[in-house]
Write an enzyme that holds these catalytic residues in place. Sequence first.
Site, mmCIF file in Angstrom:
data_model
loop_
_atom_site.group_PDB
_atom_site.id
_atom_site.type_symbol
_atom_site.label_atom_id
_atom_site.label_comp_id
_atom_site.label_asym_id
_atom_site.label_seq_id
_atom_site.Cartn_x
_atom_site.Cartn_y
_atom_site.Cartn_z
ATOM 1 N N HIS A 256 -13.741 3.459 5.298
ATOM 2 C CA HIS A 256 -12.534 2.637 5.236
ATOM 3 C C HIS A 256 -11.360 3.506 5.650
ATOM 4 O O HIS A 256 -10.977 4.427 4.927
ATOM 5 C CB HIS A 256 -12.322 2.092 3.830
ATOM 6 C CG HIS A 256 -11.022 1.346 3.696
ATOM 7 N ND1 HIS A 256 -10.729 0.249 4.474
ATOM 8 C CD2 HIS A 256 -9.936 1.551 2.916
ATOM 9 C CE1 HIS A 256 -9.521 -0.188 4.167
ATOM 10 N NE2 HIS A 256 -9.017 0.579 3.239
ATOM 11 N N ASP B 259 -7.542 3.717 6.547
ATOM 12 C CA ASP B 259 -6.212 3.105 6.521
ATOM 13 C C ASP B 259 -5.422 3.502 7.757
ATOM 14 O O ASP B 259 -5.270 4.691 8.056
ATOM 15 C CB ASP B 259 -5.444 3.546 5.278
ATOM 16 C CG ASP B 259 -5.863 2.781 4.042
ATOM 17 O OD1 ASP B 259 -5.910 3.395 2.975
ATOM 18 O OD2 ASP B 259 -6.138 1.570 4.144
ATOM 19 N N ASP C 119 -10.288 -4.160 1.233
ATOM 20 C CA ASP C 119 -9.133 -3.533 0.573
ATOM 21 C C ASP C 119 -7.888 -4.388 0.453
ATOM 22 O O ASP C 119 -7.046 -4.101 -0.385
ATOM 23 C CB ASP C 119 -8.784 -2.224 1.289
ATOM 24 C CG ASP C 119 -7.965 -1.288 0.407
ATOM 25 O OD1 ASP C 119 -8.069 -1.393 -0.831
ATOM 26 O OD2 ASP C 119 -7.213 -0.449 0.942
ATOM 27 N N HIS D 62 -2.889 -3.525 6.013
ATOM 28 C CA HIS D 62 -2.619 -3.921 4.633
ATOM 29 C C HIS D 62 -1.797 -2.912 3.834
ATOM 30 O O HIS D 62 -1.559 -3.135 2.639
ATOM 31 C CB HIS D 62 -3.929 -4.242 3.899
ATOM 32 C CG HIS D 62 -4.925 -3.131 3.904
ATOM 33 N ND1 HIS D 62 -5.900 -3.015 4.858
ATOM 34 C CD2 HIS D 62 -5.112 -2.094 3.062
ATOM 35 C CE1 HIS D 62 -6.649 -1.952 4.606
ATOM 36 N NE2 HIS D 62 -6.182 -1.375 3.524
#
Length: 1015
Positions: A110, A112, A234, A445
Amino acid sequence: MAEALPPSALIGWLGFWGRSVRRYLARLGKPAEVAAGTMGVPRLASGVCAGGGSAGWLWMGSCTLGSPGLPVSFLFWLLLATPGSWAAGYKTCPTVKPGMLNVHLLPHTHDDVGWLKTVDQYYYGILNDIQHASVQNILDSVIPSLLEDPTRRFIYVEMAFFSRWWKQQTNAKQDIVRKLVRQGRLEFVNGGWVMNDEGATHYGAIVDQMTLGLRFLQDTFGSNGRPRVAWHIDPFGHSREQASLFAQMGFDGFFLGRIDYQDKFLRKEKLKMEEVWRASASLKPPIADLFTGVLPNNYDPPKNLCWDVLCEDRPIMEDPESPEYNAVALVSDFLQLASLQQAEGSKVHVLYSTPTCYLWELNKANLTWSVKEDDFFPYADGPHMFWTGYFSSRPALKRYERLSYNFLQVCNQLETLAGPAANVGPYGTGDSAPLKEAMAVLQHHDAVTGTARQNVVNDYARQLAAGWRPCEVLVSNALARLSFYKQNFSFCRELNISICPVSQNSDQFQVTVYNPLGRKVHQMVRLPVSEGIFFVEDPNGKTVPSNVVMLPSSYSKKYRWELVFSASVPALGFSIYSVVKVTVHNSQAQSLQASPRRPRSYILAIENEYIRATFDSETGLLMKIENMEQNLSLPVSQGFFWYKASTGDEESTQASGAYIFRPSHPKPLLVSRWARIHQVKTALVQEVHQNFSAWCSQVVRLYPGQHHLELEWTVGPIPVRDNLGKEVISRFNTPMKTNGQFYTDSNGREILKRRRDHRPTWRLNQTEPVAGNYYPVNTRIYISDGHMQLTVVTDRSQGGSSLKDGSLELMVHRRLLVDDERGLLEPLMDSGTGKIVRGRHLVLLSSVTDAAERHRLLVEKEVLSPQVVLAQGDGSPYYSRAAPRMQFSGLRQDLPPQVHLLTLARWGPKMVLLRLEHQFAVKEDSRGNLSSPVTLNLQNLFQAFTITHLMETTLAANQPLSRASRLKWITNTGPIHYPAPSKLDPTSVTLQPMEIRTFVARVQWQELRPARRRG
């Protein structure tokens, strides 16, 4: 999941498995059958099928509970698979063992796209003392690890990172990666530029960022790279519109991570962690139906099985002679988790897999699934822990993102209308790609949400600004070609603070107003000027009415005047207005400013032919709105309040922060009980200027012909010298009886009904009566008593609610002194230019019968406002001796009011991407026929080019609609009709309510034939 647990039931969890456990599992030998719950020491040597080989995956640091991060993780899905045939797109899936509990291990990362570090810092692994994370190292190490063992698989999400990494690889490495993708061992899920937020994002921007990422995959890997599964592990809550968009993009399933802790507990208890999400009340099933699974642990590991840098679980000790030997116990733990709801003695088969292959096995089981029709907002991860603060965090960035979406659509449209001349012209090389990529990054996000660190937020703003520049060149090239005239174009980026050097320092200039909507608009243009009197001429040389009005003192110490005039602009086109200053002195100056004190009997009001707003002459506050056209009158008290932000208390240590909203008391405090007022009245505008405090003011404004009241507020810097964090709201109180109900939009599109202290599908134990009733408001919120409706349209995403009957509130700004312990480790102070924020709320009072027509069309115009471009000095002909074209429309006729032109963009040298949508819901317009289907002729719709071939595609334009197929699911609501695709007729394209249709068109641009100057 179905009501009763079937024999092929599944359980799932996310676990972070380090190098040691994978090495141990690999040493267990060849695949073998294991009886769960009966395994002893002698069986260890041939116990679990792990795919074989040493798994040398790069290990990244994960985050604490609730914190976004960049881990390389393994997801375990467990199911008793049933045999079945292969489906197209699923042929590379690993073989499962019928009759066994098949545990799917999903290696993933994951990443970001900005959070604690900037995008570049994450990619290159810079500042690892802040967070140990390097995306390029992940990808560099994954490829050789996949090559070491043909059973291994890996999934990847964010194309913002992968596309960058891809461009840096050699041809040989790219060939290797293509082979891995073709084999299904490197699989892309989601496939957008980022994993976008779902609360603060507009649906148009979501579609754009997904299109950008999926097109990269299509261009690079063909159909082998097309994701089948959406993956949002997320984002902080999940919107219904997001699921609808994913379904229309052709996804077969959607796996998500964060839902309310109470909802999750009940779902686990009732075996409903997986359902079919019916994500539209207007689109006929299965158009917006999407199989949806909730990950049981977000992306956290099971107990005792975490060996991440932030975990303290004991490592695997494989030496049986050591007193620390724990291998048997850990494998037993794993098998127990795998067989929690299986009969004693169930046999387990463990395999490297992907969410796509897991979904395929589920689909083959032919189970019956329950249906969900609401959304997953608001999200709380514990009592008093509602993630509703980010709906409003960093409002300046949220506004910049919305303005950039507006400008990107203008840029895309003009690039299409002008053809190749827009990219290379007299102003240089124009390019829409940088702004497309910057806007896509902003949908992440932790970007538009306002939940990144301040330096990262600054970097997001830098990327947007860098994207605007080549688009400004493109727009200049396009306007010059379409107007046949080259001018010294200037883009005033600071109009929101009344700064524009061209209009303020020039005695003569031209104003080009471009309209990105498919219908003619009338727009009130406001430009900062020096004191004086000005003449304004329209495209035909006729003088149009204009006024110079005084600005509120809070706007600017230096600049105090604005020129106001009404512009009429054709559909998808521009009008050019000429402005000349004729005198230096403004004789209106004294009449524009009114005394702040009035006699008690004085009635303070502003009105036009449709609306009257009345103010209390004692307090200066709004007290009534009247719709004179429909004979409606509503007492409305509007003012600014602030919630004292909690820093923790006896009930909970939870504080308000970038993510969390938690006021220390449910009743907010008034900024001021009265406002110092000034009134401005001219023929073109009426205003009441309200000054509540040194850091809070507002202008209530009304133009002729306008059906709504405009409230332009300015808030900040929020004072915190008293050591109190403050969360500022604008609240509207009315006597309307609303029965605890209010309505908010879902990502700017469909409308969802909300009920105070209530969730539609589970019983809520409310721990926060304010924050627990806040919802994301992307474009509008409204209340209704069945007779009249009060709607507030926003200019950016905000949090909003109705905490008592007849009341509406929207959070406009927040400044907090402590962190909310969700990993950011920084209080939300919003330093720099973000400290002072200006915005608009558009207030509509109407009958319920025409409310949808009013707010739908108003929102459309607010999101895609006309673009104003100024030019100073003399220009020159684009073509020799050509007369300037002062007005232009890209359409041969206006689009009907039901139809919104969502996308018009270049798709290739002779290709155009076109999206048209019906912007009304079923039965929404009860007065007219705006909720009815509408049919268009696309063949001759555009004036700048001719469509020579038209192909309809899925929403993200990555597969032809005629070849698109999705997995079919059985639901407990009864059988679903799957209509055969109809043949496309460009002369008769019908849009059903809330339908978006996407086309890739081959076009031929028309030759421009400018009129020649005489003489």
